[in-house]
Design a protein around this motif. Structure first.
Motif, PDB file in Angstrom:
ATOM      1  N   ARG A   5       0.824  -1.212   0.000  1.00 54.37           N
ATOM      2  CA  ARG A   5       0.000   0.000   0.000  1.00 54.37           C
ATOM      3  C   ARG A   5       0.855   1.257   0.000  1.00 54.37           C
ATOM      4  O   ARG A   5       0.558   2.232  -0.685  1.00 54.37           O
ATOM      5  CB  ARG A   5      -0.951  -0.002   1.200  1.00 54.37           C
ATOM      6  CG  ARG A   5      -2.200  -0.817   0.937  1.00 54.37           C
ATOM      7  CD  ARG A   5      -3.202  -0.629   2.030  1.00 54.37           C
ATOM      8  NE  ARG A   5      -2.750  -1.482   3.143  1.00 54.37           N
ATOM      9  CZ  ARG A   5      -3.101  -1.334   4.402  1.00 54.37           C
ATOM     10  NH1 ARG A   5      -3.912  -0.378   4.745  1.00 54.37           N
ATOM     11  NH2 ARG A   5      -2.654  -2.126   5.335  1.00 54.37           N
ATOM     12  N   CYS A   6       1.938   1.239   0.768  1.00 52.60           N
ATOM     13  CA  CYS A   6       2.837   2.401   0.803  1.00 52.60           C
ATOM     14  C   CYS A   6       3.486   2.620  -0.560  1.00 52.60           C
ATOM     15  O   CYS A   6       3.579   3.755  -1.029  1.00 52.60           O
ATOM     16  CB  CYS A   6       3.913   2.201   1.864  1.00 52.60           C
ATOM     17  SG  CYS A   6       3.314   2.400   3.542  1.00 52.60           S
ATOM     18  N   ALA A   7       3.923   1.543  -1.187  1.00 53.04           N
ATOM     19  CA  ALA A   7       4.549   1.665  -2.496  1.00 53.04           C
ATOM     20  C   ALA A   7       3.556   2.209  -3.519  1.00 53.04           C
ATOM     21  O   ALA A   7       3.904   3.059  -4.345  1.00 53.04           O
ATOM     22  CB  ALA A   7       5.101   0.312  -2.944  1.00 53.04           C
ATOM     23  N   ALA A   8       2.311   1.734  -3.470  1.00 56.73           N
ATOM     24  CA  ALA A   8       1.293   2.212  -4.404  1.00 56.73           C
ATOM     25  C   ALA A   8       1.003   3.693  -4.172  1.00 56.73           C
ATOM     26  O   ALA A   8       0.835   4.464  -5.120  1.00 56.73           O
ATOM     27  CB  ALA A   8       0.020   1.390  -4.266  1.00 56.73           C
ATOM     28  N   THR A   9       0.961   4.107  -2.916  1.00 54.88           N
ATOM     29  CA  THR A   9       0.715   5.510  -2.587  1.00 54.88           C
ATOM     30  C   THR A   9       1.853   6.396  -3.084  1.00 54.88           C
ATOM     31  O   THR A   9       1.622   7.457  -3.668  1.00 54.88           O
ATOM     32  CB  THR A   9       0.538   5.683  -1.068  1.00 54.88           C
ATOM     33  OG1 THR A   9      -0.531   4.851  -0.630  1.00 54.88           O
ATOM     34  CG2 THR A   9       0.257   7.123  -0.702  1.00 54.88           C
ATOM     35  N   VAL A  10       3.075   5.950  -2.859  1.00 56.19           N
ATOM     36  CA  VAL A  10       4.233   6.716  -3.304  1.00 56.19           C
ATOM     37  C   VAL A  10       4.249   6.815  -4.828  1.00 56.19           C
ATOM     38  O   VAL A  10       4.506   7.881  -5.395  1.00 56.19           O
ATOM     39  CB  VAL A  10       5.544   6.075  -2.783  1.00 56.19           C
ATOM     40  CG1 VAL A  10       6.761   6.662  -3.467  1.00 56.19           C
ATOM     41  CG2 VAL A  10       5.642   6.245  -1.278  1.00 56.19           C
ATOM     42  N   GLN A  11       3.933   5.718  -5.494  1.00 56.34           N
ATOM     43  CA  GLN A  11       3.908   5.727  -6.954  1.00 56.34           C
ATOM     44  C   GLN A  11       2.814   6.664  -7.482  1.00 56.34           C
ATOM     45  O   GLN A  11       3.045   7.429  -8.417  1.00 56.34           O
ATOM     46  CB  GLN A  11       3.685   4.323  -7.493  1.00 56.34           C
ATOM     47  CG  GLN A  11       3.743   4.241  -8.996  1.00 56.34           C
ATOM     48  CD  GLN A  11       3.542   2.831  -9.507  1.00 56.34           C
ATOM     49  OE1 GLN A  11       3.198   1.933  -8.757  1.00 56.34           O
ATOM     50  NE2 GLN A  11       3.748   2.638 -10.790  1.00 56.34           N
ATOM     51  N   ALA A  12       1.645   6.623  -6.876  1.00 58.17           N
ATOM     52  CA  ALA A  12       0.552   7.500  -7.305  1.00 58.17           C
ATOM     53  C   ALA A  12       0.928   8.963  -7.091  1.00 58.17           C
ATOM     54  O   ALA A  12       0.651   9.824  -7.936  1.00 58.17           O
ATOM     55  CB  ALA A  12      -0.726   7.167  -6.542  1.00 58.17           C
ATOM     56  N   ARG A  13       1.570   9.260  -5.987  1.00 57.72           N
ATOM     57  CA  ARG A  13       1.995  10.638  -5.702  1.00 57.72           C
ATOM     58  C   ARG A  13       3.053  11.096  -6.713  1.00 57.72           C
ATOM     59  O   ARG A  13       3.030  12.237  -7.175  1.00 57.72           O
ATOM     60  CB  ARG A  13       2.528  10.731  -4.273  1.00 57.72           C
ATOM     61  CG  ARG A  13       2.966  12.103  -3.867  1.00 57.72           C
ATOM     62  CD  ARG A  13       1.798  13.037  -3.720  1.00 57.72           C
ATOM     63  NE  ARG A  13       2.290  14.319  -3.253  1.00 57.72           N
ATOM     64  CZ  ARG A  13       1.854  15.480  -3.670  1.00 57.72           C
ATOM     65  NH1 ARG A  13       0.874  15.537  -4.518  1.00 57.72           N
ATOM     66  NH2 ARG A  13       2.364  16.588  -3.217  1.00 57.72           N
ATOM     67  N   ALA A  14       3.975  10.199  -7.054  1.00 57.63           N
ATOM     68  CA  ALA A  14       5.011  10.545  -8.026  1.00 57.63           C
ATOM     69  C   ALA A  14       4.401  10.838  -9.390  1.00 57.63           C
ATOM     70  O   ALA A  14       4.803  11.778 -10.070  1.00 57.63           O
ATOM     71  CB  ALA A  14       6.031   9.417  -8.128  1.00 57.63           C
ATOM     72  N   VAL A  15       3.413  10.048  -9.796  1.00 55.57           N
ATOM     73  CA  VAL A  15       2.743  10.278 -11.075  1.00 55.57           C
ATOM     74  C   VAL A  15       2.023  11.622 -11.057  1.00 55.57           C
ATOM     75  O   VAL A  15       2.078  12.390 -12.020  1.00 55.57           O
ATOM     76  CB  VAL A  15       1.765   9.124 -11.392  1.00 55.57           C
ATOM     77  CG1 VAL A  15       0.858   9.470 -12.547  1.00 55.57           C
ATOM     78  CG2 VAL A  15       2.536   7.850 -11.686  1.00 55.57           C
ATOM     79  N   GLU A  16       1.370  11.926  -9.953  1.00 52.63           N
ATOM     80  CA  GLU A  16       0.653  13.201  -9.824  1.00 52.63           C
ATOM     81  C   GLU A  16       1.612  14.387  -9.911  1.00 52.63           C
ATOM     82  O   GLU A  16       1.350  15.358 -10.613  1.00 52.63           O
ATOM     83  CB  GLU A  16      -0.092  13.225  -8.487  1.00 52.63           C
ATOM     84  CG  GLU A  16      -0.862  14.494  -8.235  1.00 52.63           C
ATOM     85  CD  GLU A  16      -1.517  14.487  -6.855  1.00 52.63           C
ATOM     86  OE1 GLU A  16      -1.765  15.583  -6.332  1.00 52.63           O
ATOM     87  OE2 GLU A  16      -1.761  13.401  -6.303  1.00 52.63           O
ATOM     88  N   LEU A  17       2.740  14.295  -9.225  1.00 55.33           N
ATOM     89  CA  LEU A  17       3.724  15.380  -9.275  1.00 55.33           C
ATOM     90  C   LEU A  17       4.317  15.524 -10.665  1.00 55.33           C
ATOM     91  O   LEU A  17       4.558  16.635 -11.145  1.00 55.33           O
ATOM     92  CB  LEU A  17       4.831  15.129  -8.252  1.00 55.33           C
ATOM     93  CG  LEU A  17       4.447  15.327  -6.795  1.00 55.33           C
ATOM     94  CD1 LEU A  17       5.575  14.893  -5.878  1.00 55.33           C
ATOM     95  CD2 LEU A  17       4.077  16.772  -6.529  1.00 55.33           C
ATOM     96  N   ARG A  18       4.552  14.415 -11.351  1.00 52.35           N
ATOM     97  CA  ARG A  18       5.109  14.457 -12.696  1.00 52.35           C
ATOM     98  C   ARG A  18       4.133  15.140 -13.646  1.00 52.35           C
ATOM     99  O   ARG A  18       4.523  15.938 -14.495  1.00 52.35           O
ATOM    100  CB  ARG A  18       5.418  13.041 -13.173  1.00 52.35           C
ATOM    101  CG  ARG A  18       6.443  12.991 -14.258  1.00 52.35           C
ATOM    102  CD  ARG A  18       6.879  11.574 -14.622  1.00 52.35           C
ATOM    103  NE  ARG A  18       7.122  10.739 -13.478  1.00 52.35           N
ATOM    104  CZ  ARG A  18       6.562   9.529 -13.305  1.00 52.35           C
ATOM    105  NH1 ARG A  18       5.734   9.039 -14.192  1.00 52.35           N
ATOM    106  NH2 ARG A  18       6.821   8.813 -12.241  1.00 52.35           N
ATOM    107  N   ARG A  19       2.856  14.836 -13.508  1.00 58.08           N
ATOM    108  CA  ARG A  19       1.850  15.473 -14.370  1.00 58.08           C
ATOM    109  C   ARG A  19       1.809  16.973 -14.139  1.00 58.08           C
ATOM    110  O   ARG A  19       1.702  17.759 -15.068  1.00 58.08           O
ATOM    111  CB  ARG A  19       0.469  14.880 -14.101  1.00 58.08           C
ATOM    112  CG  ARG A  19       0.256  13.552 -14.736  1.00 58.08           C
ATOM    113  CD  ARG A  19      -1.173  13.103 -14.561  1.00 58.08           C
ATOM    114  NE  ARG A  19      -1.312  11.721 -14.981  1.00 58.08           N
ATOM    115  CZ  ARG A  19      -2.163  10.871 -14.452  1.00 58.08           C
ATOM    116  NH1 ARG A  19      -2.969  11.262 -13.483  1.00 58.08           N
ATOM    117  NH2 ARG A  19      -2.227   9.638 -14.878  1.00 58.08           N
TER     118      ARG A  19
END
Length: 72
Positions: free
Chosen positions: A12-26
């Motif tokens: 869950r932590c990895a998925a959250t971090v990945q989702a946040r990284a995608v959001e920041l990249r966008r």
């Protein structure tokens, strides 16, 4: 002691971090609109100035090329 809850938490932590990284990249790829407008206007201005200065010479070169092609 079971490691299953720890694995689930890790996933869950990895998925959250990945989702946040995608959001920041966008957000970072969106850029700023005023900057792009300024670049576009400056490019258009340069094209107009270059066209005004080199237009007659380019027209002459084009006409010579057309004359050579049609003379064959």
């Amino acid at each position: 002691m079971s490691t299953k809850p720890l694995q689930e938490l890790s996933i869950r932590c990895a998925a959250t971090v990945q989702a946040r990284a995608v959001e920041l990249r966008r957000k970072s790829e969106r850029g700023d609109v005023p900057g792009w407008v300024l670049i576009t206007l400056m490019t258009a201005g340069l094209v107009i100035v270059i066209w005004a200065l080199a237009g007659p010479a380019l027209s002459g070169v084009f006409q010579q090329a057309i004359d050579r092609v049609t003379s064959y």
